[in-house]
Scaffold this motif. Structure first.
Motif, mmCIF file in Angstrom:
data_model
loop_
_atom_site.group_PDB
_atom_site.id
_atom_site.type_symbol
_atom_site.label_atom_id
_atom_site.label_comp_id
_atom_site.label_asym_id
_atom_site.label_seq_id
_atom_site.Cartn_x
_atom_site.Cartn_y
_atom_site.Cartn_z
ATOM 1 N N GLN B 14 37.014 61.302 30.465
ATOM 2 C CA GLN B 14 37.430 62.991 30.617
ATOM 3 C C GLN B 14 37.428 63.359 31.957
ATOM 4 O OE1 GLN B 14 36.932 64.506 27.416
ATOM 5 N NE2 GLN B 14 37.455 66.282 28.031
ATOM 6 N N GLU B 15 38.567 64.420 32.069
ATOM 7 C CA GLU B 15 38.505 64.871 33.489
ATOM 8 C C GLU B 15 37.309 65.117 34.139
ATOM 9 O OE1 GLU B 15 40.914 68.366 33.303
ATOM 10 O OE2 GLU B 15 41.248 68.233 35.487
ATOM 11 N N GLY B 16 37.228 64.667 35.514
ATOM 12 C CA GLY B 16 36.138 64.826 36.194
ATOM 13 C C GLY B 16 35.048 63.924 36.127
ATOM 14 N N ARG B 17 35.156 63.108 35.258
ATOM 15 C CA ARG B 17 34.143 62.008 34.998
ATOM 16 C C ARG B 17 34.617 60.832 35.864
ATOM 17 N NH1 ARG B 17 30.903 63.255 30.673
ATOM 18 N NH2 ARG B 17 29.579 61.662 31.379
ATOM 19 N N ILE B 18 33.976 59.513 35.871
ATOM 20 C CA ILE B 18 34.411 58.434 36.705
ATOM 21 C C ILE B 18 35.125 57.619 35.761
ATOM 22 C CG2 ILE B 18 32.092 57.515 36.152
ATOM 23 C CD1 ILE B 18 32.167 55.992 38.924
ATOM 24 N N SER B 19 36.062 56.938 36.511
ATOM 25 C CA SER B 19 36.789 56.039 35.635
ATOM 26 C C SER B 19 36.331 54.659 36.385
ATOM 27 C CB SER B 19 38.324 56.064 35.790
ATOM 28 O OG SER B 19 38.809 57.358 34.987
ATOM 29 N N ILE B 20 36.352 53.441 35.624
ATOM 30 C CA ILE B 20 35.783 52.123 36.201
ATOM 31 C C ILE B 20 36.852 51.129 35.562
ATOM 32 C CG2 ILE B 20 34.121 50.490 36.427
ATOM 33 C CD1 ILE B 20 31.930 52.438 36.661
ATOM 34 N N LEU B 21 37.545 50.514 36.297
ATOM 35 C CA LEU B 21 38.529 49.691 35.787
ATOM 36 C C LEU B 21 38.100 48.261 36.444
ATOM 37 C CD1 LEU B 21 40.581 52.350 36.402
ATOM 38 C CD2 LEU B 21 41.701 50.860 34.865
ATOM 39 N N ASN B 22 38.101 47.168 35.391
ATOM 40 C CA ASN B 22 37.485 45.971 35.760
ATOM 41 C C ASN B 22 38.445 44.879 35.788
ATOM 42 O OD1 ASN B 22 34.494 46.602 35.893
ATOM 43 N ND2 ASN B 22 34.587 47.145 33.820
ATOM 44 N N CYS B 23 38.202 43.890 36.597
ATOM 45 C CA CYS B 23 39.320 42.712 36.869
ATOM 46 C C CYS B 23 38.204 41.542 37.269
ATOM 47 C CB CYS B 23 40.113 43.151 37.914
ATOM 48 S SG CYS B 23 41.341 41.808 38.317
ATOM 49 N N ASP B 24 38.715 40.449 36.557
ATOM 50 C CA ASP B 24 37.909 39.328 36.858
ATOM 51 C C ASP B 24 38.840 38.076 37.199
ATOM 52 O OD1 ASP B 24 36.302 39.889 34.282
ATOM 53 O OD2 ASP B 24 35.219 39.648 36.010
ATOM 54 N N TYR B 25 38.547 37.164 38.306
ATOM 55 C CA TYR B 25 39.634 36.201 38.602
ATOM 56 C C TYR B 25 39.067 34.853 38.702
ATOM 57 C CZ TYR B 25 37.398 36.683 43.108
ATOM 58 O OH TYR B 25 36.551 36.675 44.162
ATOM 59 N N THR B 26 39.637 33.762 38.617
ATOM 60 C CA THR B 26 39.415 32.376 38.563
ATOM 61 C C THR B 26 39.402 31.528 39.708
ATOM 62 O OG1 THR B 26 41.122 31.487 37.202
ATOM 63 C CG2 THR B 26 39.248 32.251 36.037
ATOM 64 N N ASN B 27 40.678 31.620 40.489
ATOM 65 C CA ASN B 27 40.786 31.057 41.395
ATOM 66 C C ASN B 27 40.393 31.389 42.891
ATOM 67 O OD1 ASN B 27 42.542 29.740 43.662
ATOM 68 N ND2 ASN B 27 44.487 30.215 42.716
ATOM 69 N N SER B 28 39.689 30.546 43.563
ATOM 70 C CA SER B 28 38.768 30.740 44.679
ATOM 71 C C SER B 28 39.646 30.583 45.817
ATOM 72 C CB SER B 28 38.031 29.326 44.893
ATOM 73 O OG SER B 28 37.072 29.332 43.627
ATOM 74 N N MET B 29 40.940 30.399 45.771
ATOM 75 C CA MET B 29 41.827 30.742 46.766
ATOM 76 C C MET B 29 42.392 32.072 47.053
ATOM 77 S SD MET B 29 41.827 27.563 47.927
ATOM 78 C CE MET B 29 43.284 27.749 49.374
ATOM 79 N N PHE B 30 42.121 32.855 46.231
ATOM 80 C CA PHE B 30 42.382 34.211 46.506
ATOM 81 C C PHE B 30 41.435 34.870 47.492
ATOM 82 C CE2 PHE B 30 45.529 34.046 43.486
ATOM 83 C CZ PHE B 30 45.185 34.082 41.924
ATOM 84 N N ASP B 31 42.106 35.589 48.463
ATOM 85 C CA ASP B 31 41.294 36.095 49.660
ATOM 86 C C ASP B 31 41.539 37.502 49.770
ATOM 87 O OD1 ASP B 31 43.179 35.044 52.341
ATOM 88 O OD2 ASP B 31 44.022 35.966 50.657
ATOM 89 N N TYR B 32 42.480 37.935 48.872
ATOM 90 C CA TYR B 32 43.004 39.486 48.857
ATOM 91 C C TYR B 32 43.441 39.930 47.836
ATOM 92 C CZ TYR B 32 43.569 42.898 52.659
ATOM 93 O OH TYR B 32 43.417 44.032 53.444
ATOM 94 N N PHE B 33 42.834 41.359 47.617
ATOM 95 C CA PHE B 33 42.891 41.866 45.908
ATOM 96 C C PHE B 33 43.406 43.218 46.141
ATOM 97 C CE2 PHE B 33 40.648 38.346 44.219
ATOM 98 C CZ PHE B 33 39.928 37.887 45.247
ATOM 99 N N LEU B 34 44.444 43.562 45.235
ATOM 100 C CA LEU B 34 45.055 44.867 45.439
ATOM 101 C C LEU B 34 45.052 45.563 43.920
ATOM 102 C CD1 LEU B 34 46.808 42.279 46.620
ATOM 103 C CD2 LEU B 34 47.799 44.417 48.041
ATOM 104 N N TRP B 35 44.922 46.830 44.030
ATOM 105 C CA TRP B 35 45.293 47.675 42.706
ATOM 106 C C TRP B 35 46.522 48.307 42.812
ATOM 107 C CZ3 TRP B 35 42.552 47.299 38.355
ATOM 108 C CH2 TRP B 35 41.224 46.771 38.503
ATOM 109 N N TYR B 36 47.191 48.276 41.887
ATOM 110 C CA TYR B 36 48.758 49.115 41.716
ATOM 111 C C TYR B 36 48.464 49.762 40.462
ATOM 112 C CZ TYR B 36 50.744 46.044 45.273
ATOM 113 O OH TYR B 36 51.177 45.214 45.938
ATOM 114 N N LYS B 37 49.155 51.098 40.526
ATOM 115 C CA LYS B 37 49.362 52.072 39.566
ATOM 116 C C LYS B 37 50.876 51.956 39.276
ATOM 117 C CE LYS B 37 48.625 57.105 39.306
ATOM 118 N NZ LYS B 37 48.198 58.173 39.879
#
Lengths: 121, 114
Positions: B14-37
């Motif tokens: 609902q408008e005005g409320r919080i949106s929480i989007l989740n993401c999990d990863y498995t590769n330990s070599m990842f050192d940077y994370f990005l969100w795109y719309k």
């Protein structure tokens, strides 16, 4: 800003023909561009890295002879799908790195094109 | 092997409320994370990112949290607005020779109702 365009936005072709997709950085020079493909309801999968003046590097499982990439100038990379088949139907998106806007604290310097919808009949 | 996963295909808020989007990863070599719309018929647009040396990064209404031990990150949007309705992709990057290469999740369709 940094704008990346793709042409065409959609294309329908017959099986066995070749299709060329262009990716242009309109207001910056991109030494590196990337090509992704996206199947319905799936993630964008990196296909290859295109470097200006050198051969593209392909991700594992991507046929380099089928997906020809040419990065002839600092503002243009092309992807040619050769002898296209229905299973090549997908959404192809390119991105370009703008070193002029590089902010190593954000890594927000990669800009995406709008994508090309390829349908092979 | 899906190295970056977004297990929720869609989220309705609902408008005005919080949106929480989740993401999990498995590769330990990842050192940077990005969100795109991403809007339909457009390419992804960079939203916010976080380095693996941090556990939180905030930019206006958008906050990204990183839990390295759990290999989990989340994007919080507060307050949510109808214009936020789009597909949100989580992406991960490794440094070195892989610089610039992004591994994407499947995306989550966010719908914010007025």
């Amino acid at each position: 800003g940094a704008v990346v365009s793709q042409h065409p936005s959609w294309v329908i072709c017959k099986s066995g023909t070749s299709v060329k997709i262009e990716c242009r950085s309109l207001d910056f020079q991109a030494t590196t561009m990337f090509w992704y493909r996206q199947f319905p309801k799936q993630s964008l999968m990196l296909m290859a890295t295109s470097n200006e003046g050198s051969k593209a590097t392909y991700e594992q499982g991507v046929e380099k002879d089928k997906f020809l990439i040419n990065h002839a100038s600092l503002t243009l990379s092309t992807l040619t799908v050769t002898s296209a088949h229905p299973e090549d139907s997908s959404f192809y998106i390119c991105s370009a790195l703008n070193p002029g806007l590089a902010d190593l604290t954000t890594r927000g310097e990669q800009f995406f094109g709008p994508g090309t919808r390829l349908t092979v009949l | 092997d899906q190295q970056v996963k977004q297990n929720s295909p869609s989220l309705s808020v609902q408008e005005g409320r919080i949106s929480i989007l989740n993401c999990d990863y498995t590769n330990s070599m990842f050192d940077y994370f990005l969100w795109y719309k991403k809007y339909p018929a457009e390419g992804p647009t960079f939203l916010i990112s976080i380095s693996s040396i941090k556990d939180k990064n905030e930019d206006g209404r958008f906050t990204v949290f990183l839990n390295k031990s759990a290999k989990h990150l989340s994007l919080h949007i507060v307050p949510s607005q109808p214009g936020d309705s789009a597909v949100y992709f989580c992406a991960a990057a490794a440094g070195g020779t892989s610089y610039g290469k992004l591994t994407f999740g499947q995306g989550t369709i966010l719908t914010v109702h007025p």
